[in-house]
Design a protein around this motif. Sequence first.
Motif, PDB file in Angstrom:
ATOM      1  N   TYR A 209      59.236 121.737  97.129  1.00  0.00           N
ATOM      2  CA  TYR A 209      59.921 121.480  95.856  1.00  0.00           C
ATOM      3  C   TYR A 209      60.660 120.158  95.891  1.00  0.00           C
ATOM      4  N   LYS A 231      56.300 120.786  93.782  1.00  0.00           N
ATOM      5  CA  LYS A 231      56.664 121.374  92.481  1.00  0.00           C
ATOM      6  C   LYS A 231      57.971 120.730  92.027  1.00  0.00           C
ATOM      7  N   ASN A 243      61.443 125.087  83.216  1.00  0.00           N
ATOM      8  CA  ASN A 243      61.623 125.267  84.655  1.00  0.00           C
ATOM      9  C   ASN A 243      62.523 124.136  85.141  1.00  0.00           C
ATOM     10  N   ASN A 257      60.961 129.591  88.695  1.00  0.00           N
ATOM     11  CA  ASN A 257      59.976 130.667  88.924  1.00  0.00           C
ATOM     12  C   ASN A 257      60.291 131.913  88.097  1.00  0.00           C
TER      13      ASN A 257
END
Length: 444
Positions: A209, A231, A243, A257
């Motif tokens: 991430y 991500k 998100n 998520n």
Amino acid sequence: MKRLVILGGGESGVGTAILGKKQGYDVFVSDFGEIKDNYREVLKQYEIKWEDETHTENLILNADVVMKSPGIPEKAPIVKKLLEKGIPVISEIEFTVQFTNAKTIGITGSNGKTTTTMLAYHLLKQGGLNVGLGGNIGKSFAWQVAEENYDCYVLELSSFQLDGIVKYRPDIAIITNISPDHLDRYEYKYENYIASKFRITMNQTENDYLIYDADDEAIEEWFKTNKTKAKLVPFSLTKTFENGAFIKNDTMDIIINNEEFEMKTGEVSLEGKHNMKNAMAATSVAALMKIRKETIRESLSNFQGVEHRLEKVLKIHNVQYINDSKATNVNATFFALDSMTVPTVWIVGGVDKGNDYSEIMSLVREKVKAIICLGVDNKKIIDAFGNVVDMMVEVDNMRDAVVTAMHIAEKGDAVLLSPACASFDLFQNYEDRGNQFKAAVKNL
């Protein structure tokens, strides 16, 4: 036996030496300056060979790998010779990760990285994780990997540390923001410095991430022409995301998520817009690491902040004295001045790293009643603000700065040490500068 040579006998150098020795390397530490007594003792205790105040070339140029402390520039003669010979020169972080399976959270940025690192560490520790804190703060990462057994590490990473990575891949990376800093080390090219910060994500995969400030111009520009596999988890004060993290109706909202976390901004112990960003970044980490919401909420409301960063020292005769010695660039001082709500006597100056003062001009006009220049060379500050404030005084030590500020400040004012510069002309480092300020205030 592979030979590991370490340039620099400070915290990261000595930590790397201990880890290298433990991993069976033939270790040699060389420091062009003087190695402090406490580190000498450690090197002796571990029977590690070292030298200081010199670099003996035939003991260095026979290395298989060299760990260079972040403070040593690439253009140092000894580093150039190593690179010419094709000997790999890496950072402590790069050397260390090969000896640990722990998860790492790597945090970089021009400002806010220490607060974000400390807060992320606080959230994970309170959440019951077996977590270490390292990188640019605390005990060296290498030293901890040699002697402790943490499941994950929160690492504050400077651009200098990132310059020396090849394979390092954080599980979670954060870029808090990017503004011009240390340009003297990047050929005065802003794009080189930006590229250096983004090295944090260069090895990340689809399982990792990248948390970043979506309000930041330099970051948004980078994304127009570059990609990462990680991500993305953006945070913003003005935009909202499906998100990511954002502020809406005085509520900090984090959606990652498909899990949502909400908290009223007024309940977060840190004050100021920039700290909301730090809080969003750190909370995103906690959410990714599955810390309980109740624990996150509690930890955000009781976090104490970082020493030397907008630290309220004392109120004397109704004047608030604030220590922001950690503000070593203009952008950090921008945040400090932006958070001031009363007329301010501003103590500024030190070693200028290529500062552009125009970006804080309107804040200085609006908030600053007097400037105290605390540096060896104050010409640039005087040229920039000489016509903007009514009063300017030059001093060359902290006691004079604080006493002068006391005479100028009136009831209800604030005295702010936010130097916008490095400290090396008059002090050992920004901590020394901040501690001297606090001591001088307490002596008033």
